[in-house]
Write an enzyme that holds these catalytic residues in place. Sequence first.
Site, short mmCIF file in Angstrom:
data_model
loop_
_atom_site.label_atom_id
_atom_site.label_comp_id
_atom_site.label_asym_id
_atom_site.label_seq_id
_atom_site.Cartn_x
_atom_site.Cartn_y
_atom_site.Cartn_z
CE LYS A 66 -4.24 -1.78 2.26
NZ LYS A 66 -4.92 -1.28 3.37
CG ASP A 102 -8.29 1.07 3.40
OD1 ASP A 102 -8.81 0.17 3.09
OD2 ASP A 102 -6.73 0.74 3.54
CB ALA A 127 -0.90 4.69 16.35
P1 NAP Z 1 -0.51 -2.32 11.52
O1 NAP Z 1 -0.22 -1.07 10.55
O2 NAP Z 1 0.43 -3.31 11.64
O3 NAP Z 1 -0.95 -1.57 13.00
C1 NAP Z 1 -1.19 -2.79 14.25
C2 NAP Z 1 -1.61 -1.77 15.19
O4 NAP Z 1 -1.94 -2.75 16.39
C3 NAP Z 1 -1.02 -0.93 16.20
O5 NAP Z 1 -1.28 0.28 16.78
C4 NAP Z 1 -0.02 -1.77 16.87
O6 NAP Z 1 0.68 -1.05 18.20
C5 NAP Z 1 -1.13 -2.39 17.47
N1 NAP Z 1 -0.70 -3.84 18.02
C6 NAP Z 1 -0.24 -4.86 17.48
N2 NAP Z 1 -0.05 -5.85 18.35
C7 NAP Z 1 -0.27 -5.66 19.47
C8 NAP Z 1 -0.06 -6.07 20.95
N3 NAP Z 1 0.18 -7.25 21.11
N4 NAP Z 1 -0.58 -5.03 21.98
C9 NAP Z 1 -0.99 -3.68 21.83
N5 NAP Z 1 -0.92 -3.44 20.46
C10 NAP Z 1 -0.75 -3.97 19.39
O7 NAP Z 1 -2.06 -2.94 10.89
P2 NAP Z 1 -3.23 -2.26 10.37
O8 NAP Z 1 -3.00 -2.24 8.87
O9 NAP Z 1 -3.48 -0.89 10.80
O10 NAP Z 1 -4.35 -3.36 10.43
C11 NAP Z 1 -4.88 -3.19 11.86
C12 NAP Z 1 -6.14 -4.27 11.89
O11 NAP Z 1 -7.01 -3.64 11.36
C13 NAP Z 1 -5.72 -5.61 11.53
O12 NAP Z 1 -6.46 -6.62 12.32
C14 NAP Z 1 -6.64 -5.71 9.92
O13 NAP Z 1 -7.17 -7.14 9.63
C15 NAP Z 1 -7.62 -4.85 10.37
N6 NAP Z 1 -8.04 -4.19 9.09
C16 NAP Z 1 -9.35 -4.13 8.53
C17 NAP Z 1 -9.94 -3.72 7.65
C18 NAP Z 1 -11.22 -3.88 7.34
O14 NAP Z 1 -11.60 -3.65 6.02
N7 NAP Z 1 -11.98 -4.28 8.16
C19 NAP Z 1 -8.91 -2.96 6.80
C20 NAP Z 1 -7.65 -2.72 7.17
C21 NAP Z 1 -7.23 -3.29 8.34
P3 NAP Z 1 1.97 -0.39 17.95
O15 NAP Z 1 2.01 0.86 17.24
O16 NAP Z 1 2.36 -0.20 19.50
O17 NAP Z 1 2.94 -1.58 17.41
#
Ligand code: NAP
Length: 279
Positions: A66, A102, A127
């Site tokens: 992305k 998104d 975040a």
């Molecule tokens: P990302 O950029 O990797 O961000 C992950 C986030 O989760 C960060 O804030 C991270 O905190 C936090 N995190 C991960 N593991 C953690 C833990 N063990 N304890 C506390 N915080 C934790 O991922 P993303 O792309 O934003 O996606 C996040 C979620 O959204 C995924 O589950 C994805 O499947 C979902 N999603 C859904 C859609 C939809 O269409 N419904 C679209 C996009 C994403 P830190 O910053 O501290 O690492």
Amino acid sequence: MKELYAVIGDPIAQSMSPAMHNDLFQLYKINAHYHALRVESVNLADAVKGLKAVGISGFNVTIPHKVAIMPLLDEVDPLAKSIGAVNTVKNENGRLIGYNTDGSGYLKGLYADLPSPGNKKTLIIGAGGAARAIYFTMAHEGVKSIDIANRTPEKAETLRLECPYEVETEVLSLNQAEENLGDYDLIIQTTSIGMAPALESEPLKLHNLKSDAFVSDIIYNPLQTKFLRHAAEKGAKTQNGLNMFVYQGALAFEKWTGIFPDVERMKQTVMKQLGGSIC
Ligand code: NAP
């Protein structure tokens, strides 16, 4: 000849986008096909060149491309540029234009269940990339105050500083958010915590949640995370991530075809696809 559409990512086999879009092409009698294409990062530039050379009409972009795709496109629209990520590309007269649906998909899906989120005191948990798209889009749409809580508060602070739109934001640790949860009317859970297979985890405890709060979790596998279940048990209205997924796809479909599609039908298609894999 059939028009060509695709989603590129790695991995991609699990993608539900082909089923969703191909069903819509059939429904609206559009002579097109949508493919899932696995593209490794090392091949991204060649793949984009190839897709352009064969005259692809449009494509979606998913993890891990992305951000990396942005300099490979002919143009990126301003909101996608500020978010720093593209999930939808449209071929406009031979030029590949990047968009991000998104955040706008999230908001449109939210509005479907909560018509005026702008008046609500809002907290985003997380975040990462999805939080960034949602936060920037809400600020772009004029939401005045949005706080952010994250495990790594520095990353939330970076979002606050980099947001080009006017919005009041306080950055919180997860512990602070847990303590002050009663201040919020709308809570948007964007971390990956609670996603299958880690079904028993949740980002924070909901002891202080207001019973009339609206709690949204963007995860859709499972359809009800532990976090959402606990929110519902406290009396809150809840929404899972299916709306965001379907509406980001609907907005991409609209950019490509000019038709805003039947989202309820799209949800049914995704539910059917999830059928075997919901834990
Ligand atoms: P990302 O950029 O990797 O961000 C992950 C986030 O989760 C960060 O804030 C991270 O905190 C936090 N995190 C991960 N593991 C953690 C833990 N063990 N304890 C506390 N915080 C934790 O991922 P993303 O792309 O934003 O996606 C996040 C979620 O959204 C995924 O589950 C994805 O499947 C979902 N999603 C859904 C859609 C939809 O269409 N419904 C679209 C996009 C994403 P830190 O910053 O501290 O690492």
